[in-house]
Design an enzyme around this catalytic site. Structure first.
Site, short mmCIF file in Angstrom:
data_model
loop_
_atom_site.label_atom_id
_atom_site.label_comp_id
_atom_site.label_asym_id
_atom_site.label_seq_id
_atom_site.Cartn_x
_atom_site.Cartn_y
_atom_site.Cartn_z
N SER A 420 0.80 -1.25 -0.23
CA SER A 420 0.41 -0.20 0.14
C SER A 420 0.74 1.20 -0.77
O SER A 420 -0.06 2.16 -0.38
CB SER A 420 -0.79 0.24 1.29
OG SER A 420 0.20 0.00 2.10
N HIS A 441 -2.43 -2.70 -6.61
CA HIS A 441 -2.84 -2.01 -4.85
C HIS A 441 -4.77 -2.68 -4.24
O HIS A 441 -4.85 -1.28 -4.95
CB HIS A 441 -2.05 -0.72 -4.17
CG HIS A 441 -2.87 -0.59 -2.79
ND1 HIS A 441 -2.78 0.88 -2.82
CD2 HIS A 441 -3.25 -1.06 -1.83
CE1 HIS A 441 -3.00 0.82 -1.97
NE2 HIS A 441 -3.01 -0.50 -1.06
N GLU A 453 -5.13 0.35 -8.05
CA GLU A 453 -3.42 0.95 -8.30
C GLU A 453 -2.81 0.29 -8.63
O GLU A 453 -2.32 -0.50 -8.95
CB GLU A 453 -3.01 1.93 -7.07
CG GLU A 453 -3.06 3.24 -6.31
CD GLU A 453 -3.50 3.58 -4.72
OE1 GLU A 453 -3.09 4.79 -5.81
OE2 GLU A 453 -2.73 2.73 -4.35
N ASN A 491 -2.93 6.46 -0.78
CA ASN A 491 -2.48 6.69 0.68
C ASN A 491 -1.93 8.25 0.60
O ASN A 491 -1.63 8.69 1.57
CB ASN A 491 -2.34 5.60 0.84
CG ASN A 491 -2.56 4.29 1.51
OD1 ASN A 491 -4.05 4.60 1.35
ND2 ASN A 491 -2.37 3.17 0.82
#
Length: 692
Positions: A420, A441, A453, A491
């Site tokens: 992540s 991800h 992702e 993130n």
């Protein structure tokens, strides 16, 4: 009957008994989207039918994909730009109403998807028959575009099945299965695909009256006194889910129904004016833009063979287990590896619960479960076309795992990490074939979060990236390709929001106040509830990885909670106490005064980081960035994403606010490089109306 008339989008023929069959077959397209040209031709046909008065009319689709995907959104976007929505809505209404007024029996024969304007077309027919299989889906999903049905949906559906059933369908946009549509009375009969048209002809020859009880229920629920009582109740239920200032369409729909009398012409007039007004709102324009962005993401993998049949997942925790379960649900053969069976079994149990929820029938559930196999020994590595590593966030552990896996690979097997936040350039070190390594991800919960992702690095083969995009499409996810820098896209943008919110919590701002202000902005969940849901341990892990890169610090008190075993929802206690899966939010002192810059402290760090990501090329363009943040974090869809929000609010204005926050609260708020990026100068209207 149609001598001298030539149609591009309709095929018409008349049998010996005088029944006319109209097949919708939009030229140059694999699906039927109802464009202005499709409507104009239908208008000519209906005008001729009104003169000739055939024995009956059957309308169906010549497309294998389904009946109709709805109105042509590209054209609607153009109408909104030119200010001609009202006249185009009224034109469609006139044609559908002329169809509804034909003196002969009319039957719509439906297979596959029947959405929006397609559903309104079948509602203008006297009777409807649908194919009895799982591909049949009937819906009026216009609220998801910031408008509501405009070609007679609000005028006809409540009168057909009753307001108490019709309103929820239009307010949510959720599709009906064939059997559910039959039970509600949206369709009158079901048939097999082979018998659809034959059964439709039977319905033309022997029209049947709707059951008296059903007609009485529909009539009673639309009486004026009932509308005045029911409408406020539905408004209250709707207001508990969405804010009127954010999403005006559901509230406008209820108002149109409430004011609509027995005369359909009056109901249609109210409907048309309401849709035209909604089309001018920024909400509708942003949601339509998001629709095109989602289509763009879906189509990134189009035309590419992913070549993947067998997926091997290492790590049966929540993420790895759920990725494996989802891939098997979507038809892939999957092996799931972990150290011992006791770690794999919970993932298999969760998978079975997912299959029961999604697949319904025992045969389909069993087939999906059979595609997912436990593999403690890891023998599936050598057989797989795609291996996904989903172990804990530690670069050394991941690289050590790759060193055992890669020697077993086939010549073109893809290796992917579900990391992540760890940079891919760091993880690819030591690989024999780094060109076939990338990040995939997923987001938690895997079954609900649409985004994946696809993480790049400097040695990635572009052909492998394309295969990964195609794989994401095959499992029903929306992929966005991102640079493999710390935190990637989602993130990296989300953590400043979470960390700043948790900092304010540590400063004494009540959690419910922070959550309330975030939801007031339009976030689907407040940051304190989100942190507990994600897990404070996960927040700390990702935060420690990203904090130095982003110039941030972890909020005080986080380590103490983790040391006490208070990780959030999964432990029953974190920043909140959790009971039965719900946070028990404390009462806020009525005298508490919310800091005036609280919402800005939460939201502007996200915008600041988004602009830095755009400037650094973390994604290919601003549209992809907005799409990734919306589908990955739930960022207020009606605002169009952080870049669109900056444009609409004013780039200079937000930059100045960040400078003011930096003076009051610290250097972490200073505007990052990229606020002078020319991509930000693109006007909101130009971006909204650009072709996807």
């Amino acid at each position: 009957m149609f001598e001298g008339l030539r149609f591009n989008h309709w095929k018409a023929n008349e049998d010996d008994s005088g029944i006319v069959t109209l097949a919708l077959d939009r030229a140059g397209s694999s699906v039927n989207a109802i464009s202005g040209a499709v409507l104009d031709e239908l208008g000519q046909i209906v005008e001729r039918l009104a003169i000739e008065n055939p024995a009956g009319v059957i309308i169906h689709s010549a497309k294998a994909a389904g009946f109709a995907v709805g109105a042509d959104i590209t054209e609607f976007k153009d109408y909104a730009r030119r200010g001609t929505v009202l006249e185009n809505i009224e034109n469609g209404q006139r044609i559908y109403e002329a169809l509804a007024r034909l003196p002969c029996p009319t039957v719509a024969a439906v297979h596959g998807a029947c959405m929006g304007g397609g559903t309104e077309l079948i509602l203008a027919c006297r009777q409807r028959i649908a194919v009895d299989d799982e591909k049949t889906r009937i819906a009026l999903p216009e609220v998801q575009l910031g408008i509501h049905p405009g070609w007679g949906g609000t005028a006809r559906l409540p009168r057909l099945i009753g307001a108490t059933d019709a309103l929820p369908l239009m307010l949510t946009g959720k599709p009906l299965s064939a059997r559910r549509a039959l039970n509600l009375g949206v369709v009158d009969r079901l048939a097999s695909a082979d018998e659809l048209l034959a059964e439709a002809r039977h319905m033309v020859r022997r029209p049947s009256a709707r059951p008296l009880a059903r007609r009485a229920k529909a009539w009673a629920s639309n009486l004026w006194p009932v509308r005045q009582i029911l409408a406020p109740m539905v408004l209250k239920q709707t207001a508990a889910k969405v804010r009127k200032e954010h999403y005006p369409a559901p509230f406008a729909l209820i108002d149109v129904w409430k004011r609509g009398g027995p005369d359909i012409r009056q109901r249609l007039k109210l409907e048309a004016r309401s849709v035209a007004k909604l089309a001018e709102t920024s909400t509708a324009q942003n949601l339509i833009r998001i629709f095109f962005l989602s289509e763009r993401l879906k189509n990134q993998g189009a035309g590419v063979e992913h070549g993947i049949e067998h997926v091997h997942v290492v790590g049966a925790g929540v993420m790895g287990g759920d990725i494996a379960a989802w891939a098997a649900l979507k038809g892939f053969q999957v092996t799931l590896q972990d150290r011992e069976m006791k770690y794999v079994q919970p993932a298999l149990d969760r998978a079975h619960a997912l299959y029961e929820k999604k697949l319904k029938t025992p045969e389909k559930i069993a087939a999906a479960a059979q595609r997912l196999r436990a593999d403690v020994e890891g023998s599936g590595v050598a057989e797989a076309d795609l291996a996904i590593e989903a172990i804990y966030e530690n670069a050394d552990a991941k690289r050590a795992l790759y060193a055992t896996m890669e020697p077993q690979f086939q010549s073109d097997e893809i290796l992917a990490s579900n990391t992540s936040s760890i940079p891919l350039n760091e993880l690819r070190e030591g690989l024999t074939a780094p060109q076939r390594f990338l990040g995939l991800h997923f987001f938690n919960p895997v079954a609900q979060m649409p985004l994946v992702e696809v993480v790049r690095h400097d040695r990635l083969d572009p052909a492998i990236e394309k295969r990964a995009l195609a794989f994401c499409k095959a499992i029903g996810k929306l992929p966005v390709a991102v640079k493999g820098t710390p935190g990637f896209l989602v993130n990296r943008i989300l953590m400043p929001y979470l960390l700043e919110s948790m900092r304010m919590y540590a400063e004494g701002v009540p959690g419910p106040v922070l959550d309330r202000e975030a939801k007031k902005f339009g976030m689907p969940m407040g940051p304190i509830e989100l942190a507990d849901t994600v897990g404070l341990d996960v927040c700390a892990s990702v935060g420690k990885e990203l904090a130095p890169f982003l110039g941030l610090e972890l909020p005080p008190g986080l380590d103490d909670r983790l040391g006490a075993g208070k990780r959030g929802k999964k432990d029953g206690q974190g920043l909140y106490v959790w009971q039965d899966g719900k946070p028990q939010k404390p009462e806020v002192d009525p005298d508490y005064v919310t800091p005036p810059d609280l919402q800005e402290r939460m939201i502007l760090p996200m915008v600041n980081e988004a602009i830095a990501c755009l400037d650094e090329g973390v994604v290919d363009d601003a549209d992809l960035l907005d799409a990734g943040v919306i589908f990955g974090t739930g960022f207020a869809p009606f605002r169009g994403g952080p870049i669109q929000y900056a444009r609409s609010e004013g780039v200079d204005k937000l930059k100045q606010k960040l400078e003011q926050l930096a003076q009051r609260h610290g250097e972490r708020f200073m505007p990052k490089k990229g606020w002078d990026n020319p991509a930000l100068a693109v006007s909101a209207s130009a971006t909204l109306m650009a072709d996807a």
